[in-house]
Enzyme design. Structure first.
Site, PDB file in Angstrom:
ATOM      1  N   LYS A 145      51.828  92.321 -24.846  1.00 30.74           N
ATOM      2  CA  LYS A 145      52.717  92.297 -26.015  1.00 30.74           C
ATOM      3  C   LYS A 145      52.017  92.855 -27.253  1.00 30.74           C
ATOM      4  CE  LYS A 145      56.123  91.386 -28.803  1.00 30.74           C
ATOM      5  NZ  LYS A 145      56.681  90.050 -29.056  1.00 30.74           N
ATOM      6  N   LYS A 148      51.288  89.976 -38.708  1.00 33.22           N
ATOM      7  CA  LYS A 148      50.570  88.975 -37.895  1.00 33.22           C
ATOM      8  C   LYS A 148      50.236  89.529 -36.525  1.00 33.22           C
ATOM      9  CE  LYS A 148      52.839  86.409 -35.433  1.00 33.22           C
ATOM     10  NZ  LYS A 148      53.321  86.394 -34.013  1.00 33.22           N
TER      11      LYS A 148
END
Length: 302
Positions: free
Chosen positions: A172, A241
């Site tokens: 991811k 993030k």
């Protein structure tokens, strides 16, 4: 097959997962620290747990959809965390985007109490979550994946076993790094074209049928920043993030990530300008300042 699903985190992605789990016939019990998010889940038809221990005791599978590592550890660890109350043989699936180290930590903590933990981050954004067509990247034991596959198939179309604990998150983060890099590269190139006096509609039309085009331009940039829409599909704070976690992971792996590092600073500039809660494509505004030019907006239906 598991029937009772606990869903922790009813945000932009979580509420859409909730709807699709219910549509697939699962019983869903939801928890979110935000009362309004909890009401959304209740309106969809989910049960509502008063706290994490109550949810953990009642379900076969817990699915997490949370902002990052801090939140994942907060709901899984400690005397009031999920793992203190989940029964042996149950399943914990984390669809949040965190770093591989956090996923391995959760996996080991779960294993000590007999719970099967999988990292299951997703790609496809709110549109994919709405349609139930997310790509789910899974790290953990293959046998555990097979037991929860029907649950994941309710939210995703492509379920990929990537390897041991943390591997799903690694995959991811690679994807998220490319989301950010492709976004910035497209804006950079378009701004050069605009400074040369080229029309935005013309440029994008060329790119859509040429080798320089890509998925992000076609499916996200065109309908967000280049349409003047900065309402969050995927908030800039969240992509920042993810990119920061990618760089942390790359550093730990001793893999240079020079382009991602410079891209991170552009997103950091947008955060410093107070744009963190807007769509991630708002990074274009910081790039326009640097270029001394504006992208403009596309003519509708172009």
């Amino acid at each position: 097959m598991p029937h009772r699903i606990g869903l922790v985190g009813i945000g932009i992605m979580g509420q859409r997962m909730c709807r699709n789990l219910l549509k697939a016939g699962f019983s869903v019990i939801a928890f979110d620290s935000n009362a309004e998010a909890t009401r959304v889940a209740a309106d969809l038809g989910a049960g509502v747990a008063p706290n994490l221990p109550a949810l953990a005791r009642e379900v076969d599978v817990v699915l997490l959809s949370l902002p990052g590592p801090e939140q994942v550890l907060a709901v899984t660890e400690g005397p009031q965390g999920l793992l203190a109350y989940m029964r042996p043989g149950r399943y914990l699936c984390d669809a949040s985007t965190v770093d591989p180290g956090t996923s391995r930590r959760v996996y080991e903590a779960a294993r000590t109490v007999g719970v099967h933990a999988l990292d299951c981050p997703v790609s496809g954004g709110p549109t994919g979550a709405e349609a139930g067509t997310l790509t789910v990247m899974v790290g953990g034991d293959a046998a555990a994946l097979e037991m929860v596959r029907p649950v994941l198939q309710a939210i995703g179309k492509k379920i990929v076993h990537c390897g041991p604990a943390g591997a799903g998150q690694g995959a991811k983060l690679v994807n998220q790094a490319l989301v950010a890099v492709h976004t910035v590269a497209a804006f950079e190139a378009l701004l050069v074209g605009r400074k040369l006096g080229l029309d935005l509609d013309t440029l994008v039309s060329i790119l859509r049928s040429s080798s320089g085009g890509d998925w992000m331009l076609e499916n996200h940039l065109r309908v967000k920043a280049l349409a003047g829409d900065f309402e969050p599909g995927f908030a800039l704070d969240l992509l920042f993030k993810d990119l920061r976690l990618f760089l942390q992971t790359a550093t730990e792996a001793q893999a240079p990530a020079l382009i991602a590092a410079s891209t991170l600073q552009l997103y950091n500039a947008a955060r410093a300008a107070g744009r963190g809660r807007l769509d991630q494509t708002v990074v274009a505004k910081e790039m326009e300042k640097l270029a001394g030019a504006t992208l403009g907006t596309l003519t509708p239906d172009r």
